[in-house]
Design an enzyme around this catalytic site. Structure first.
Site, PDB file in Angstrom:
ATOM      1  N   GLU A  85     -35.204 -71.107  36.922  1.00 52.65           N
ATOM      2  CA  GLU A  85     -35.726 -72.289  37.315  1.00 52.65           C
ATOM      3  C   GLU A  85     -35.435 -72.614  38.765  1.00 52.65           C
ATOM      4  OE1 GLU A  85     -36.140 -76.931  35.850  1.00 52.65           O
ATOM      5  OE2 GLU A  85     -35.540 -75.454  34.369  1.00 52.65           O
ATOM      6  N   LYS A 280     -32.190 -81.908  28.555  1.00 46.16           N
ATOM      7  CA  LYS A 280     -32.555 -80.748  29.101  1.00 46.16           C
ATOM      8  C   LYS A 280     -31.756 -80.334  30.651  1.00 46.16           C
ATOM      9  CE  LYS A 280     -35.567 -77.731  31.159  1.00 46.16           C
ATOM     10  NZ  LYS A 280     -35.699 -77.476  32.765  1.00 46.16           N
ATOM     11  N   ASP A 296     -22.563 -67.148  24.346  1.00 45.70           N
ATOM     12  CA  ASP A 296     -23.932 -67.444  23.737  1.00 45.70           C
ATOM     13  C   ASP A 296     -24.654 -68.920  23.939  1.00 45.70           C
ATOM     14  OD1 ASP A 296     -25.682 -67.661  21.601  1.00 45.70           O
ATOM     15  OD2 ASP A 296     -24.496 -66.867  19.972  1.00 45.70           O
ATOM     16  N   HIS A 393     -38.030 -80.747  43.819  1.00 45.85           N
ATOM     17  CA  HIS A 393     -38.316 -79.621  43.022  1.00 45.85           C
ATOM     18  C   HIS A 393     -39.534 -78.775  43.557  1.00 45.85           C
ATOM     19  CE1 HIS A 393     -38.341 -77.562  39.140  1.00 45.85           C
ATOM     20  NE2 HIS A 393     -40.110 -77.926  39.203  1.00 45.85           N
TER      21      HIS A 393
END
Length: 439
Positions: A85, A280, A296, A393
């Protein structure tokens, strides 16, 4: 014609790809060639990657980047991050530099306890079962000693074995709830091996326990498995400074900024729709470091989100306050990670990532990961409460759009120059490219 296939796992990699191409890709040679382009030219290295999982046909690359200037507990770090991202690493690095000038990040291990459970059914008297479990404690430890002895030498092992009564939720359902300390390893295989041995001991000893009736001796083990929910394996990361010290080129009024920042975090604490997106952002930083260090991320995600909802409502993982003129921002995260075993000793890039982090132990890595999550969260909330999230962004996303439309070097220069002073959007970039190409 699409259909099932027998013996797929026994095919060679070439045969697997050819079957896929014939069945799903209309024998597109270009696609097959593309799949093969991602094979590593080093045969031994490719073989190593092939054996990580099953039915490997190629490699799927993700960018490996670094975020410098992290000052954590007075030690400088450059943090490796694997993520696809745009803007995540740039935001983390910017937050790192911001807080390095204000004393850096502090991180503390609150606990390192991990959990596994033997789930079983028992139809008899609860008091007898409690007495039996107490009677069998020493046998559980003796039977698992072959598994735990090396871990014990490193200061870890089994911490406690307790009986949990779950018969109110499911008739006859009980658990052996076992806590572990696995030191620098994540410990999944170690914990599961211990639990399966305990299940075997549980059944064997029950059959020999004289206080049980014939029915009570028939303990039925359902399953034995570790838990990825580790609410007692927790690390705290935090930053703080006087409110006036928050002033920066994009923070002209530090009091207003601090007030809005705390309000934004408070909203995420009480509003699940906001909390999910807020968290998130935290996991953008966390997962990127977890991936880079061969841990993991699915287990981390599951455990972290369960922790965020531990009181029955999903809430923000991070918190902020202003007290006596001091701005404070912190996060508590449950993180079960390792720096030995698994991919940490197999994947060449994982080895480099851990070297880059100065070969941390598991608790140090917990601290670094939590700081990365807090930094990413700070950058996101800072943008939201000042310029808005899209300005930074979308500028970072600009290159992805240009790549999507195969912009030439000349077009790239002109587009980037244009959007230095204009708002970036997908449609605006496409429109400008079309104009340039018409010219």
């Amino acid at each position: 014609m699409i259909g099932s296939i027998n013996g797929f796992s026994k095919l060679s990699k070439e045969e697997k790809i050819n079957w896929i191409a014939k069945t799903y890709l209309n024998n597109q040679e270009a696609v097959v060639d593309l799949i093969k382009q991602y094979w590593n030219s080093d045969v031994e290295l490719q073989k190593l990657h092939d054996e990580f999982i099953e039915n490997t046909i190629t490699n799927f690359y993700l960018p490996f980047g670094v975020a410098p200037n992290f000052l954590i507990n007075d030690t400088w770090y450059t943090i490796p991050m694997v993520i696809e991202e745009s803007s995540v690493i740039a935001a983390a690095a910017k937050a790192a530099k911001f807080w390095a000038d204000r004393g850096g990040f502090k991180a503390t291990i609150l606990d390192t306890e991990k959990i596994g459970q033997v789930h079983f059914m028992y139809k008899g008297d609860k008091q007898k079962l409690e007495q039996f479990i107490q009677h069998t404690q020493a046998q559980f430890l003796e039977d698992t000693f072959a598994i735990t002895q090396n871990m014990q030498k490193r200061g870890g092992g089994i911490l406690a074995i307790t009986l949990r009564d779950k018969t109110q939720e499911i008739p006859n359902y009980y658990q052996l709830h076992v806590t572990f300390d696995t030191k620098d390893s994540m410990g999944a295989n170690f914990i599961n091996s211990c639990l399966e041995q305990m299940a075997s001991t549980l059944k064997r000893e029950a059959m020999q326990y004289s206080a049980f009736s014939d029915q009570e001796q028939a303990i039925d083990v359902v399953m034995s498995i570790l838990s990825n929910y580790v609410p007692n394996c927790v690390v705290r990361a935090e930053v703080s400074c006087p409110v006036e010290d928050l002033e920066a080129s994009d923070i002209k009024d530090p009091v207003l900024f601090a007030t809005k920042f705390v309000q934004a975090v408070r909203i995420a604490e009480i509003e699940p729709f906001r909390a999910v997106t807020h968290n998130k952002g935290v996991m953008n930083g966390v997962d990127a470091v977890v991936l880079a260090t061969g841990n993991d991320f699915r287990a981390i995600e599951a455990g972290v989100h369960a922790y965020a909802a531990r009181d029955g409502q999903y809430r923000s993982l991070s918190h902020a306050s202003i007290e006596n003129g001091i701005f404070k921002f912190w996060i508590d995260l449950p993180l079960a990670v390792g720096t030995v075993g698994g991919l940490t000793s197999l994947h060449p890039m994982v080895k480099i990532a851990l070297q880059l982090l100065q070969k941390p132990g598991a608790t140090q890595l917990m601290q670094i990961i939590a700081v990365a999550g807090l930094a990413q969260n700070f950058a996101a909330v800072k943008s939201l409460t000042t310029t808005g999230i899209q300005q930074g962004h979308m500028k970072m996303h600009l290159m992805n759009i240009l790549n999507q439309f195969k912009a030439t070097n000349d077009e790239r220069v002109k587009v980037v120059a244009h959007f230095e002073k204009n708002i970036v959007s997908h449609s605006a970039v496409v429109e400008l490219l079309e104009t340039l190409r018409k010219e």
